[in-house]
Scaffold this motif. Structure first.
Motif, PDB file in Angstrom:
ATOM      1  N   LEU A  71       1.090   6.848   5.252  1.00  0.00           N
ATOM      2  CA  LEU A  71       1.845   5.611   4.950  1.00  0.00           C
ATOM      3  C   LEU A  71       2.060   4.825   6.273  1.00  0.00           C
ATOM      4  CD1 LEU A  71       4.373   6.535   2.182  1.00  0.00           C
ATOM      5  CD2 LEU A  71       1.732   6.128   1.992  1.00  0.00           C
ATOM      6  N   ILE A  72       1.845   3.701   6.444  1.00  0.00           N
ATOM      7  CA  ILE A  72       2.086   2.803   7.389  1.00  0.00           C
ATOM      8  C   ILE A  72       3.771   2.805   7.639  1.00  0.00           C
ATOM      9  CG2 ILE A  72       1.846   0.612   8.523  1.00  0.00           C
ATOM     10  CD1 ILE A  72      -0.872   0.311   7.519  1.00  0.00           C
ATOM     11  N   GLY A  73       4.302   3.141   8.670  1.00  0.00           N
ATOM     12  CA  GLY A  73       5.627   2.665   8.842  1.00  0.00           C
ATOM     13  C   GLY A  73       6.451   3.627   8.302  1.00  0.00           C
ATOM     14  N   ALA A  74       5.844   4.754   7.740  1.00  0.00           N
ATOM     15  CA  ALA A  74       6.678   5.969   7.329  1.00  0.00           C
ATOM     16  C   ALA A  74       5.811   7.370   7.600  1.00  0.00           C
ATOM     17  CB  ALA A  74       6.660   5.853   5.803  1.00  0.00           C
ATOM     18  N   ASN A  75       6.495   8.162   8.126  1.00  0.00           N
ATOM     19  CA  ASN A  75       5.959   9.268   8.701  1.00  0.00           C
ATOM     20  C   ASN A  75       5.840  10.426   7.691  1.00  0.00           C
ATOM     21  OD1 ASN A  75       4.570  11.366  10.120  1.00  0.00           O
ATOM     22  ND2 ASN A  75       6.343  11.561  11.761  1.00  0.00           N
ATOM     23  N   ALA A 114      -1.354   6.675  -0.993  1.00  0.00           N
ATOM     24  CA  ALA A 114      -1.542   6.037   0.044  1.00  0.00           C
ATOM     25  C   ALA A 114      -1.942   4.650   0.199  1.00  0.00           C
ATOM     26  CB  ALA A 114      -1.928   6.911   1.212  1.00  0.00           C
ATOM     27  N   ALA A 115      -3.038   4.656  -0.690  1.00  0.00           N
ATOM     28  CA  ALA A 115      -3.815   3.400  -0.687  1.00  0.00           C
ATOM     29  C   ALA A 115      -2.997   2.417  -1.598  1.00  0.00           C
ATOM     30  CB  ALA A 115      -4.971   3.495  -1.535  1.00  0.00           C
ATOM     31  N   LEU A 116      -2.161   3.040  -2.603  1.00  0.00           N
ATOM     32  CA  LEU A 116      -1.547   1.943  -3.467  1.00  0.00           C
ATOM     33  C   LEU A 116      -0.174   1.376  -2.620  1.00  0.00           C
ATOM     34  CD1 LEU A 116      -0.753   1.410  -6.356  1.00  0.00           C
ATOM     35  CD2 LEU A 116       0.713   3.134  -6.363  1.00  0.00           C
ATOM     36  N   PHE A 117       0.426   2.317  -1.876  1.00  0.00           N
ATOM     37  CA  PHE A 117       1.585   1.854  -1.128  1.00  0.00           C
ATOM     38  C   PHE A 117       0.995   0.789   0.064  1.00  0.00           C
ATOM     39  CE2 PHE A 117       4.292   2.277   2.490  1.00  0.00           C
ATOM     40  CZ  PHE A 117       5.408   1.968   2.006  1.00  0.00           C
ATOM     41  N   ASN A 118       0.074   1.391   0.850  1.00  0.00           N
ATOM     42  CA  ASN A 118      -0.217   0.648   1.907  1.00  0.00           C
ATOM     43  C   ASN A 118      -0.734  -0.861   1.520  1.00  0.00           C
ATOM     44  OD1 ASN A 118       0.572   2.460   4.018  1.00  0.00           O
ATOM     45  ND2 ASN A 118      -1.435   3.424   4.013  1.00  0.00           N
ATOM     46  N   PRO A 129      -6.453  -4.683   0.472  1.00  0.00           N
ATOM     47  CA  PRO A 129      -7.148  -3.762  -0.110  1.00  0.00           C
ATOM     48  C   PRO A 129      -8.092  -2.805   0.635  1.00  0.00           C
ATOM     49  CG  PRO A 129      -7.997  -5.926  -0.750  1.00  0.00           C
ATOM     50  CD  PRO A 129      -6.661  -6.190  -0.089  1.00  0.00           C
ATOM     51  N   ILE A 130      -8.818  -3.743   1.489  1.00  0.00           N
ATOM     52  CA  ILE A 130     -10.188  -2.904   1.954  1.00  0.00           C
ATOM     53  C   ILE A 130      -9.437  -1.975   3.232  1.00  0.00           C
ATOM     54  CG2 ILE A 130     -11.965  -3.107   3.617  1.00  0.00           C
ATOM     55  CD1 ILE A 130     -12.284  -5.881   2.248  1.00  0.00           C
ATOM     56  N   LEU A 131      -8.671  -2.533   4.205  1.00  0.00           N
ATOM     57  CA  LEU A 131      -8.218  -1.487   4.969  1.00  0.00           C
ATOM     58  C   LEU A 131      -7.203  -0.433   4.620  1.00  0.00           C
ATOM     59  CD1 LEU A 131      -7.215  -3.821   7.862  1.00  0.00           C
ATOM     60  CD2 LEU A 131      -9.081  -2.296   7.975  1.00  0.00           C
ATOM     61  N   SER A 132      -6.351  -0.611   3.322  1.00  0.00           N
ATOM     62  CA  SER A 132      -5.555   0.266   2.784  1.00  0.00           C
ATOM     63  C   SER A 132      -6.499   1.449   2.210  1.00  0.00           C
ATOM     64  CB  SER A 132      -4.735  -0.318   1.763  1.00  0.00           C
ATOM     65  OG  SER A 132      -3.975  -1.221   2.354  1.00  0.00           O
ATOM     66  N   ALA A 133      -7.434   1.095   1.602  1.00  0.00           N
ATOM     67  CA  ALA A 133      -8.610   2.032   0.994  1.00  0.00           C
ATOM     68  C   ALA A 133      -9.155   2.865   2.097  1.00  0.00           C
ATOM     69  CB  ALA A 133      -9.610   1.473   0.047  1.00  0.00           C
ATOM     70  N   LEU A 134      -9.644   2.275   3.259  1.00  0.00           N
ATOM     71  CA  LEU A 134     -10.136   2.831   4.387  1.00  0.00           C
ATOM     72  C   LEU A 134      -9.381   3.921   5.033  1.00  0.00           C
ATOM     73  CD1 LEU A 134     -12.635   0.252   6.073  1.00  0.00           C
ATOM     74  CD2 LEU A 134     -13.307   1.952   4.631  1.00  0.00           C
ATOM     75  N   LEU A 135      -8.249   3.566   5.212  1.00  0.00           N
ATOM     76  CA  LEU A 135      -7.337   4.406   5.783  1.00  0.00           C
ATOM     77  C   LEU A 135      -6.956   5.652   4.829  1.00  0.00           C
ATOM     78  CD1 LEU A 135      -4.558   1.992   7.405  1.00  0.00           C
ATOM     79  CD2 LEU A 135      -5.913   3.895   8.541  1.00  0.00           C
ATOM     80  N   ALA A 136      -6.764   5.305   3.725  1.00  0.00           N
ATOM     81  CA  ALA A 136      -6.617   6.580   2.748  1.00  0.00           C
ATOM     82  C   ALA A 136      -7.901   7.552   2.773  1.00  0.00           C
ATOM     83  CB  ALA A 136      -6.314   5.999   1.592  1.00  0.00           C
ATOM     84  N   GLY A 175      -2.431  -3.130  -3.775  1.00  0.00           N
ATOM     85  CA  GLY A 175      -2.750  -1.593  -3.715  1.00  0.00           C
ATOM     86  C   GLY A 175      -3.243  -1.007  -5.025  1.00  0.00           C
ATOM     87  N   LEU A 176      -3.423  -1.731  -5.995  1.00  0.00           N
ATOM     88  CA  LEU A 176      -4.045  -1.116  -7.102  1.00  0.00           C
ATOM     89  C   LEU A 176      -5.722  -1.117  -6.679  1.00  0.00           C
ATOM     90  CD1 LEU A 176      -1.974  -2.523 -10.108  1.00  0.00           C
ATOM     91  CD2 LEU A 176      -2.413  -0.177  -9.517  1.00  0.00           C
ATOM     92  N   ALA A 177      -6.024  -2.291  -6.232  1.00  0.00           N
ATOM     93  CA  ALA A 177      -7.420  -2.381  -6.035  1.00  0.00           C
ATOM     94  C   ALA A 177      -7.853  -1.134  -4.961  1.00  0.00           C
ATOM     95  CB  ALA A 177      -7.780  -3.825  -5.286  1.00  0.00           C
TER      96      ALA A 177
END
Lengths: 445, 445
Positions: free
Chosen positions: A63-67, A75-79, A102-109, A201-203
Motif C-alpha cells: 500500500l502506498i504510504g503504509a508499510n 492493494a489495487a482497491l486501496f491504492n 486505476p492503471i498504476l494501482s493495478a500495475l503496482l499490485a 479502486g474497484l477498476a
C-alpha cells in the motif's frame, strides 16, 4: 477470436513506446503525480478506515504510504481509492476520467521489487492508450448516459496494462480483457461521495482479479469481448469504432502525450479548472469583496458542466463538483486549498451566497479558441457588482492542462507537500527505466 | 434520498413474507435446489481450481461441499460460481436470469451458525422479489442489449437480501444498495464459457463487498441509486418504472411464488427446456434413428432463442446454449445427462448432424397458449424424415416450470444424486424457519 478483439490484442502486444522520449517523460510525470496525489490523502479518515479494512488479509502487494503487505486485489482497491480520494489525480480529455489511478494501482499490485522500471512505464503508457481509445470510441454517449469512465474504462485499461507488463499471449490476454470488461462498472450518481474514488479502486481490483482468474484460477473466458454484435462497444456505447483507424493511429502520437494528461493544483473536479482560473484572474484584477458582488454568470458550452453535478453543496467534499462553490471561493479571494474541499459542512452564509451564481450555456458572447482543450471547451465568468459594473473573462486552456502545463517546480512542490522524500522519489523516477521498482516501492510505502 | 430509492428501501425494510406459507414453501424448495445444483458441481475441475484460489485467505465464511473457511467475499464468489457452474440452478421469468445463485451465496457469506432460519428465508424471498422487479422494470431492453441479468441485477438483489437479513436502517441500506448498483455488471458475450457462472459469484461478491464497505470500511456512498435523472433504471434500462405500482403490488403475490422459480432436470440453459421437452416427446412417440432424419425445424417467437447464442458448439459446455445440439440429442434418444454438457469436445459426426437443424421465428403455424410461461413463449419442433414424413409438436410449459413443476420425488432425486445427506438436508430445510442455520451449514460444507 473476432476481428476487433484480435486487432486490439495485437496492438497491446506489439506496442513499443519505450522508443518515444516524450511518452517516457509523460509517464514519469504521471507516475510522480500519482504518488503525490496518493500520499496527499494518507491522513484522511476515510482512507485510514479502508486501510484497516484491507489490512485484514496479508499478501504480497504493498500500500502506498503504509508499510504493510496485503493481497494484490486489496492493494489495487486501496491504492486506487487513495490516489483518487481527493480528486487531485490526473485526468485526460480522451478518457473523460482519471487514467492513472486505476492503471498504476493495478500495475503496482501485480509488480514486485524485481519488476523492471522500463517494463512498468511501457505498460502504463499502453494502459493510458487503451483507456483513451475506449473513451474516444464510446464518448460522449457513455459519459452522458450516466457512466463514470474512471470505473468503466479503468478496468479494461488496467487489464491491458497488466497484460502488457506480463507479456500475455493472445488467447490469455483476450480472456483477461474479457473478464475485466464483464466487470466494467461505475455510475455517475456516486459523484460527490467517497464511492467516486472507490470506482478507481474497484477498476484496479477488477483488472487484478481478471488477471488472477485466468492465470491462477484457470478460468477460461470468452476471447470475443470486442465482437461487433454484442461486445463492449455495443453495450457501453452506441456503435463499433473504426478499428482500422485504431490500428493506423495507435501510439501516433501516444495518447499520454497528446492530448496528454492533465495535472491538478487543487483537489476539485477537472471540469472546474477553467472556471477557477477565470475567477482567480478576475479576483486578482479587481479584488472583489463578497458584499460587492450582485450576480455571477458562468458560461459553458452545452454539457460543459456535466461533471459538475452538485449545485447546492452541503460539504466541501460535495463542493469538489460544484462550480458555484469553486467560483465563489476564487472570486472572493479565498484560497482553493484542501480545507475548502474537506468532508465538513460549508458555512450557511457561504451556501446562501451561491444563489448569486447562474449557469449559462452556448451563449453567443463566448466561444472557445482554436487551441481549447478539450476541443470547444471553455468556461467564462462574468461578475456584476452592486454598483452595476461588469467584469468578465474566459479560460479555455487552464493551468495544468497539456497546453498550459505545470512547471517542474510546481510538480515538485505538489510532491513535496505530500512526502518528505520528494527529492529522492523524483530522482528514482527519473532513472526508472534503467532500474527495478524495488527502491521506489520502499520509498513510497 | 430521492423518492424512488426511498420507496424501494421502505419496501425492503417492511416486507414480512414469513406470514405467507406459499412463499415459505417456495423458498425452502429454492434453497434445496440451490444446494443440489451446487453440490452437483463439486467434482468439476474448474470448480476445484477456483476452490484452491479462494482457499488462500482464511476467514469466517464457508464453502458448500468443502469444509474450509474463507473470507466472506471469496465464499460468495466461490459459492455463486459453483451453484451456477453446470447451469443446473433455478431461473425466473421476471428476472430472465438466475436468482438463487447470487442471492443465496451472498446471504450464506454474511450468515453464521446462529443466523435464524426464518430470517434467512425471509431475506431470500425479499431478494428474489427485488431481482424480479428489476427485471420487470428494465427488460426486455436490458437483456437484449447484451447484459447478463444474473450478474447485473444479482448484485443489487443480493444486497437487498443482505440488507433485509441485517435489518439495516434507511440510509445505510440505500448506501449498500448504491455500492452494489455501481458494481452492477456482467455481459452476455461470456455465455458458453466459465465466466457465465462466474457472474453469479461476482454478483454475490459485489453485494458482500457493498455491505462490508458501508458497515466495516465506513464508506459513505450516495443514497440516490434509483434517482430518476441518472439512476440505475436510466442507465441499465430505458425509463423509470411506475414506482407507485411497485408499492401496490410488492409481495402480492411474492415473485418467488408467481411467476415463480423454474427448476431444472438438466444442465443446459432454461431457454432450451421447451425445445428439449418437445424433442423428447417426439422421440418417445417415433423412435427416430439419426439416419432417418432429413431436416429439423425449430420454431420460436422472435427473440425466444436469444439466450441460445451458440449454433456450432465445439464442446458440450458450449452445447448448453445451443438448441441445435440439445434437440438433436433428444430426437435421437440420447440421454440429456451431464456428460453431454461437459467441457469436452463434441464428436465431429454429431457436429455435422447439427447442420440439419434450422431455426424459425414467428411462424404463423405456431403460437403459445394462454398459459405459456413466460407469456408468449414456446418452442415447436418439426422433424422431416428421409421418407418425407413430418412429425411435430409444441411445448410452452416445460417440465420444471411453475405450471408443470418437478414433483417432491424429482427434487429429492436431484438432491440425492448430488449428496449422500439428501434426506437429512431435506429434513433440516423443512423445519428451517424454527432453527438456526448451524446444523444445515455443517451438513452441506
Amino acid at each position: 477470436m473476432d476481428h476487433q478483439t484480435e486487432t486490439i490484442v495485437k496492438l497491446i502486444q506489439s506496442s513499443d513506446p519505450l522508443q518515444d522520449d516524450q511518452a517516457l517523460a509523460a509517464a514519469r510525470t504521471g507516475l510522480s503525480d500519482y504518488i503525490a496525489s496518493s500520499l496527499a490523502a494518507v491522513q484522511e479518515s476515510a482512507v485510514a478506515k479502508l486501510h484497516d479494512y484491507v489490512a485484514r488479509e496479508q499478501g504480497p502487494a504493498t500500500l502506498i504510504g503504509a508499510n504493510i503487505w496485503v493481497t494484490a486485489q486489496n492493494a489495487a482497491l486501496f491504492n486506487g481509492f487513495q490516489a483518487h480520494y481527493l480528486d487531485y489525480d490526473d485526468t485526460h480529455a480522451g478518457v473523460r476520467g482519471h487514467p492513472s489511478a486505476p492503471i498504476l494501482s493495478a500495475l503496482l499490485a501485480v509488480s514486485d521489487a524485481d519488476t523492471m522500471g522500463d517494463e512498468f512505464l511501457r505498460a502504463y503508457i499502453i494502459g493510458v492508450e487503451m483507456m483513451a481509445r475506449l473513451g474516444e470510441s464510446v464518448n460522449p454517449y457513455h459519459y452522458l448516459h450516466g457512466w463514470h469512465a474512471t470505473g468503466t474504462f479503468g478496468a479494461i485499461a488496467a487489464a491491458a496494462a497488466i497484460g502488457a507488463l506480463k507479456h500475455l499471449p493472445n488467447t490469455r490476454l483476450a480472456q483477461v480483457l474479457g473478464i475485466a470488461a464483464t466487470q466494467s462498472a461505475g455510475l455517475r450518481f456516486q459523484v460527490g461521495t467517497a464511492v467516486k474514488p472507490l470506482h478507481a479502486g474497484l477498476a484496479a481490483r477488477a483488472a487484478v482479479f481478471a488477471y488472477e482468474a485466468v492465470e491462477e484460477a484457470g478460468i477460461a473466458g470468452s476471447t470475443e469481448l470486442f465482437n461487433e454484435a454484442n461486445g463492449y462497444f455495443r453495450v457501453y456505447g452506441t456503435a463499433n469504432p473504426d478499428i482500422a483507424k485504431w490500428k493506423q493511429t495507435w501510439g501516433k502520437p501516444w495518447r499520454i502525450v497528446s492530448p496528454g494528461l492533465w495535472f491538478k493544483r487543487y483537489t476539485f473536479c477537472s471540469a472546474a479548472m477553467q472556471g477557477a482560473d477565470a475567477a482567480q484572474s478576475l479576483y486578482h484584477a479587481h479584488r472583489f469583496k463578497a458584499s460587492d458582488i450582485a450576480r455571477i454568470d458562468v458560461f459553458f458550452p452545452k454539457n460543459g458542466d456535466s461533471a459538475l453535478l452538485v449545485r447546492a453543496p452541503q460539504t466541501g467534499e460535495e463542493g469538489r463538483f460544484c462550480i458555484e462553490y469553486i467560483v465563489w471561493l476564487a472570486l472572493t479571494g479565498q484560497p482553493l486549498e484542501r480545507a475548502a474541499f474537506a468532508p465538513t459542512p460549508i458555512p450557511e452564509k457561504t451556501r446562501a451566497e451561491l444563489l448569486k451564481v447562474q449557469r449559462n450555456y452556448d451563449d453567443p458572447e463566448w466561444q472557445a479558441s482554436e487551441n481549447a482543450q478539450p476541443k470547444g471547451r471553455y468556461t467564462a465568468v462574468k461578475v456584476t457588482t452592486r454598483s452595476g459594473k461588469i467584469y468578465s473573462t474566459i479560460v479555455d486552456q487552464p493551468k495544468g492542462s497539456p497546453a498550459n502545463p505545470l512547471s517542474q517546480l510546481e510538480h515538485q512542490t505538489k510532491l513535496s507537500q505530500a512526502s518528505e522524500n520528494a527529492t529522492d522519489i523524483t530522482a528514482l523516477i527519473n532513472r526508472l527505466e534503467h532500474e527495478p521498482l524495488g527502491p521506489l516501492i520502499r520509498l513510497i510505502n
